[in-house]
Write a protein that holds these residues in place. Structure first.
Motif, PDB file in Angstrom:
ATOM      1  N   ARG A 188       0.839  -1.200   0.000  1.00 23.08           N
ATOM      2  CA  ARG A 188       0.000   0.000   0.000  1.00 23.08           C
ATOM      3  C   ARG A 188       0.878   1.255   0.000  1.00 23.08           C
ATOM      4  O   ARG A 188       0.610   2.220  -0.721  1.00 23.08           O
ATOM      5  N   VAL A 189       1.928   1.237   0.805  1.00 23.52           N
ATOM      6  CA  VAL A 189       2.861   2.362   0.849  1.00 23.52           C
ATOM      7  C   VAL A 189       3.542   2.536  -0.513  1.00 23.52           C
ATOM      8  O   VAL A 189       3.725   3.655  -0.997  1.00 23.52           O
ATOM      9  N   PHE A 190       3.902   1.421  -1.139  1.00 25.57           N
ATOM     10  CA  PHE A 190       4.520   1.448  -2.466  1.00 25.57           C
ATOM     11  C   PHE A 190       3.586   2.100  -3.480  1.00 25.57           C
ATOM     12  O   PHE A 190       3.998   2.974  -4.258  1.00 25.57           O
ATOM     13  N   GLY A 191       2.315   1.690  -3.453  1.00 29.28           N
ATOM     14  CA  GLY A 191       1.335   2.261  -4.378  1.00 29.28           C
ATOM     15  C   GLY A 191       1.119   3.741  -4.147  1.00 29.28           C
ATOM     16  O   GLY A 191       0.960   4.521  -5.092  1.00 29.28           O
ATOM     17  N   GLN A 192       1.119   4.145  -2.881  1.00 30.92           N
ATOM     18  CA  GLN A 192       0.949   5.558  -2.570  1.00 30.92           C
ATOM     19  C   GLN A 192       2.130   6.375  -3.076  1.00 30.92           C
ATOM     20  O   GLN A 192       1.965   7.499  -3.545  1.00 30.92           O
ATOM     21  N   GLY A 193       3.327   5.803  -2.986  1.00 24.67           N
ATOM     22  CA  GLY A 193       4.505   6.490  -3.512  1.00 24.67           C
ATOM     23  C   GLY A 193       4.390   6.708  -5.019  1.00 24.67           C
ATOM     24  O   GLY A 193       4.738   7.780  -5.533  1.00 24.67           O
ATOM     25  N   ILE A 194       3.888   5.701  -5.730  1.00 21.14           N
ATOM     26  CA  ILE A 194       3.692   5.826  -7.174  1.00 21.14           C
ATOM     27  C   ILE A 194       2.685   6.924  -7.486  1.00 21.14           C
ATOM     28  O   ILE A 194       2.929   7.810  -8.317  1.00 21.14           O
ATOM     29  N   LEU A 195       1.543   6.888  -6.794  1.00 20.69           N
ATOM     30  CA  LEU A 195       0.470   7.840  -7.075  1.00 20.69           C
ATOM     31  C   LEU A 195       0.866   9.274  -6.778  1.00 20.69           C
ATOM     32  O   LEU A 195       0.542  10.190  -7.540  1.00 20.69           O
ATOM     33  N   THR A 196       1.549   9.495  -5.657  1.00 19.93           N
ATOM     34  CA  THR A 196       1.917  10.865  -5.311  1.00 19.93           C
ATOM     35  C   THR A 196       2.862  11.466  -6.343  1.00 19.93           C
ATOM     36  O   THR A 196       2.881  12.685  -6.540  1.00 19.93           O
ATOM     37  N   ASN A 197       3.639  10.626  -7.029  1.00 23.49           N
ATOM     38  CA  ASN A 197       4.537  11.122  -8.066  1.00 23.49           C
ATOM     39  C   ASN A 197       3.820  11.259  -9.399  1.00 23.49           C
ATOM     40  O   ASN A 197       3.931  12.288 -10.069  1.00 23.49           O
ATOM     41  N   VAL A 198       3.059  10.238  -9.778  1.00 24.23           N
ATOM     42  CA  VAL A 198       2.370  10.256 -11.066  1.00 24.23           C
ATOM     43  C   VAL A 198       1.333  11.377 -11.121  1.00 24.23           C
ATOM     44  O   VAL A 198       1.135  12.008 -12.167  1.00 24.23           O
ATOM     45  N   LEU A 199       0.658  11.639  -9.987  1.00 21.16           N
ATOM     46  CA  LEU A 199      -0.401  12.647  -9.964  1.00 21.16           C
ATOM     47  C   LEU A 199       0.121  14.064  -9.734  1.00 21.16           C
ATOM     48  O   LEU A 199      -0.667  14.967  -9.460  1.00 21.16           O
ATOM     49  N   ASN A 200       1.410  14.262  -9.851  1.00 24.37           N
ATOM     50  CA  ASN A 200       1.987  15.599  -9.739  1.00 24.37           C
ATOM     51  C   ASN A 200       2.398  16.062 -11.141  1.00 24.37           C
ATOM     52  O   ASN A 200       3.458  15.680 -11.646  1.00 24.37           O
ATOM     53  N   PRO A 201       1.592  16.893 -11.797  1.00 18.61           N
ATOM     54  CA  PRO A 201       1.908  17.308 -13.168  1.00 18.61           C
ATOM     55  C   PRO A 201       3.190  18.120 -13.263  1.00 18.61           C
ATOM     56  O   PRO A 201       3.802  18.201 -14.315  1.00 18.61           O
ATOM     57  N   LYS A 202       3.611  18.712 -12.148  1.00 14.15           N
ATOM     58  CA  LYS A 202       4.836  19.505 -12.169  1.00 14.15           C
ATOM     59  C   LYS A 202       6.051  18.619 -12.418  1.00 14.15           C
ATOM     60  O   LYS A 202       7.066  19.080 -12.963  1.00 14.15           O
ATOM     61  N   VAL A 203       5.962  17.348 -12.029  1.00 11.76           N
ATOM     62  CA  VAL A 203       7.058  16.418 -12.305  1.00 11.76           C
ATOM     63  C   VAL A 203       7.178  16.217 -13.807  1.00 11.76           C
ATOM     64  O   VAL A 203       8.278  16.270 -14.379  1.00 11.76           O
ATOM     65  N   ALA A 204       6.034  16.020 -14.474  1.00 11.57           N
ATOM     66  CA  ALA A 204       6.048  15.841 -15.928  1.00 11.57           C
ATOM     67  C   ALA A 204       6.573  17.091 -16.624  1.00 11.57           C
ATOM     68  O   ALA A 204       7.400  17.009 -17.543  1.00 11.57           O
ATOM     69  N   LEU A 205       6.112  18.256 -16.174  1.00 12.19           N
ATOM     70  CA  LEU A 205       6.560  19.505 -16.793  1.00 12.19           C
ATOM     71  C   LEU A 205       8.052  19.740 -16.563  1.00 12.19           C
ATOM     72  O   LEU A 205       8.753  20.256 -17.429  1.00 12.19           O
ATOM     73  N   PHE A 206       8.538  19.335 -15.376  1.00  9.81           N
ATOM     74  CA  PHE A 206       9.967  19.473 -15.096  1.00  9.81           C
ATOM     75  C   PHE A 206      10.784  18.634 -16.065  1.00  9.81           C
ATOM     76  O   PHE A 206      11.779  19.103 -16.633  1.00  9.81           O
ATOM     77  N   PHE A 207      10.371  17.398 -16.270  1.00  9.96           N
ATOM     78  CA  PHE A 207      11.126  16.528 -17.169  1.00  9.96           C
ATOM     79  C   PHE A 207      11.048  17.014 -18.614  1.00  9.96           C
ATOM     80  O   PHE A 207      12.012  16.886 -19.373  1.00  9.96           O
ATOM     81  N   ILE A 208       9.892  17.589 -18.990  1.00 11.36           N
ATOM     82  CA  ILE A 208       9.770  18.145 -20.339  1.00 11.36           C
ATOM     83  C   ILE A 208      10.780  19.263 -20.545  1.00 11.36           C
ATOM     84  O   ILE A 208      11.382  19.411 -21.617  1.00 11.36           O
ATOM     85  N   ALA A 209      10.994  20.060 -19.494  1.00 11.94           N
ATOM     86  CA  ALA A 209      11.913  21.198 -19.594  1.00 11.94           C
ATOM     87  C   ALA A 209      13.377  20.778 -19.442  1.00 11.94           C
ATOM     88  O   ALA A 209      14.269  21.408 -20.032  1.00 11.94           O
ATOM     89  N   PHE A 210      13.631  19.730 -18.652  1.00 10.76           N
ATOM     90  CA  PHE A 210      15.009  19.384 -18.289  1.00 10.76           C
ATOM     91  C   PHE A 210      15.646  18.343 -19.205  1.00 10.76           C
ATOM     92  O   PHE A 210      16.715  18.581 -19.796  1.00 10.76           O
TER      93      PHE A 210
END
Length: 207
Positions: A109-131
Motif C-alpha cells: 500500500r505504501v509502495f502504491g501511494q509512492g507511485i500515485l503521489t509522483n504520477v499525480l503531480n503534473p509539475k514532475v512531468a513539466l519538469f522533465f519536459i523542460a530538463f
C-alpha cells in the motif's frame, strides 16, 4: 549529449530537498525505514511512468491542454490531503504496537501511494519536459531512446538519494517511536507534511 554536465545537474537536483524527499522522510519517521525505502521505490516507479510518457510524447498534453494539467494537479493534491488527514486521525501507537502490522500488504500500500503521489503531480512531468530534452542530441539517434536512458540515470540517482534519506530518517524514527507521546507528535508531523505537499501543489507561490 553532454553526459558529464547531465550527471552533475542530476546530482544537484536530487540532493536538493523537494516534495519527493519530504514524502519519503515523512513515511520513514512515521512508519520506519522499510516504509521509507518502499516509498522511495514507489516514487522511482512513478518517475519511470513520467519518463515513458515523455519519450512517447504524451506528457506534452499537460502543456497544451490547461484543463488536463488542472485535473491531474487537483487529483494529486486531493490524494495527498487525504493521506495527511488519515495519518493525523489514525490511532497513536508505539513501535511495538506497529511491528505486527508491517506485513506485505501494508508495504504494498505504501509502495502504491509512492507511485500515485509522483504520477499525480503534473509539475514532475513539466519538469522533465523542460530538463531532459536539453541533453538529448538528435545526431546520436532517436530522441525517445535517449530520453529513456537519461531518465533512467536521473531516476536511479534520485531513488538512491531518497533511499538514503529513508535510512537516516528511519533510524531516527525507530528510536523515537518507542515513546507513545513522541509517536503522536510524529503522526502529526507526517500528516502535516502530506497536507503541506498538497497545498504546495495547488498554491505553489504560497507554500
Amino acid at each position: 549529449m553532454n553526459l558529464g554536465l547531465f550527471l552533475l545537474a542530476t546530482l544537484a537536483l536530487n540532493i536538493t530537498p523537494g516534495p519527493d524527499m519530504l514524502y519519503v522522510m515523512g513515511r520513514s519517521l512515521g512508519q520506519g525505514t522499510r516504509a521509507g525505502v518502499v516509498s522511495a521505490l514507489g516514487i522511482g516507479v512513478g518517475t519511470l511512468v513520467h519518463m515513458v510518457a515523455l519519450a512517447v510524447g504524451l506528457s506534452t498534453l499537460l502543456t497544451r491542454v490547461p484543463a488536463a494539467y488542472d485535473a491531474v494537479k487537483y487529483v494529486g493534491a486531493a490524494y495527498l490531503a487525504y493521506l495527511g488527514i488519515r495519518t493525523i486521525l489514525s490511532k497513536g501507537e508505539t513501535l511495538g504496537d506497529r511491528l505486527a502490522q508491517r506485513g506485505h500488504a501494508s508495504l504494498w500500500r505504501v509502495f502504491g501511494q509512492g507511485i500515485l503521489t509522483n504520477v499525480l503531480n503534473p509539475k514532475v512531468a513539466l519538469f522533465f519536459i523542460a530538463f531532459i530534452p536539453q541533453f538529448a542530441d538528435p545526431s546520436l539517434g532517436p530522441i525517445g531512446w535517449q530520453v529513456l536512458l537519461l531518465g533512467m540515470i536521473f531516476n536511479t540517482s534520485g531513488t538512491t538519494v531518497n533511499s538514503s534519506v529513508a535510512f537516516l530518517a528511519g533510524a531516527m524514527g525507530d528510536k523515537l517511536r518507542l515513546n507513545k507521546r513522541v509517536a503522536r507528535v510524529q503522526r502529526w508531523f507526517t500528516g502535516v507534511v502530506f497536507l503541506g505537499l498538497a497545498t504546495r501543489l495547488v498554491w505553489p507561490d504560497q507554500a
